[in-house]
Motif scaffolding. Structure first.
Motif: not given
Length: 252
Positions: A148, A116, A178, A239
């Motif tokens: 992400r 991540n 992840w 994100t």
């Protein structure tokens, strides 16, 4: 070809993959070869979820008076020792002096051991050779955002509703983890409540709502005409942006 560098938390046989990383080079070159543009996936954003292979296209445009001959595999590097290399680029001439060389890399969250912490700003290193023997090597020739994937829901109640009465719109914001390969709550983020009339194709923002620490969303608004309500998240450096599917409300 892909090369993935694993973080310090990875041990055993997997850690041996790190030896495949090429030695770092300083910017350099010879002659008049220059890199003029780097574009990753068309908009310099790469979004990866928890499943499915993502093919990333890296296009490097270079110029030399003699023309461009070829390019080495491009390197992509990011936070937490993130590292990939593209396939051998194919160079297509736009003129006698300028070519765009394009390589690809496939990223699979199920096998590439993404962390991540690797989400954020990544860079492209590029080596391009000219037809007369000149070359150019540039570290951080371009950058892109490695994000992400996110999911967002919206549910407006009651349905149907009387004109002028209060609607409650709930929802949730989650994003890809992840490491667990699941979607988890993305809390404390600002999300817009939007509305569009049933006869329109354009959403307008009614208000901004902040998600709870668990990613939950809840707010109220007055019902006026038939239309769709949704939440919209603008995204950030780690994100991806996402819109909820609009929920149609019938106003009596």
């Amino acid at each position: 070809m892909r090369i993935r560098v694993f973080g310090a938390s990875v041990t055993g046989a997997l850690a041996l993959c790190a030896v495949a990383v090429p030695l770092a080079h300083a910017d350099g070159g010879s002659g008049d070869t220059t890199i003029t543009k780097v574009v990753v996936d068309g908009d310099n954003k790469v979004v990866v979820g928890t499943s499915g292979v993502v093919t990333v296209k890296v296009a490097v445009t270079a110029k030399d008076d003699s023309g461009i001959k070829s390019a080495d595999n491009f390197s992509l590097s990011g936070p937490d020792h993130g590292f990939f290399t593209t396939s051998k680029p194919t160079c297509v001439a736009a003129s006698s002096t300028t070519s765009t060389c394009t390589g690809t890399v496939k990223i699979d969250p199920k096998v590439d051991y993404l962390s991540n912490a690797s989400a954020g700003t990544w860079y492209v290193d590029a080596w391009v050779d000219a037809k007369d023997g000149d070359f150019v090597w540039v570290e951080k020739a371009g950058s892109f955002t490695f994000q992400r994937a996110a999911k967002l829901t919206a549910d407006a109640t009651p349905e149907p509703v009387k004109k002028g009465k209060t609607l409650t719109v709930t929802g949730s914001l989650t994003r890809a983890n992840w490491e667990s390969l699941k979607y988890g709550a993305y809390g404390s983020q600002s999300v817009k409540l939007q509305f569009r009339k049933k006869s329109s194709s354009t959403y307008t923002t009614l208000k901004t709502v902040k998600a709870t620490s668990a990613g939950a969303l809840k707010t109220t608004t007055k019902a006026t005409v038939d239309g769709y309500y949704r939440y919209s998240f603008a995204g950030n450096g780690t994100t991806a942006a996402v819109n909820a599917t609009g929920d149609l409300v019938d106003v009596k």
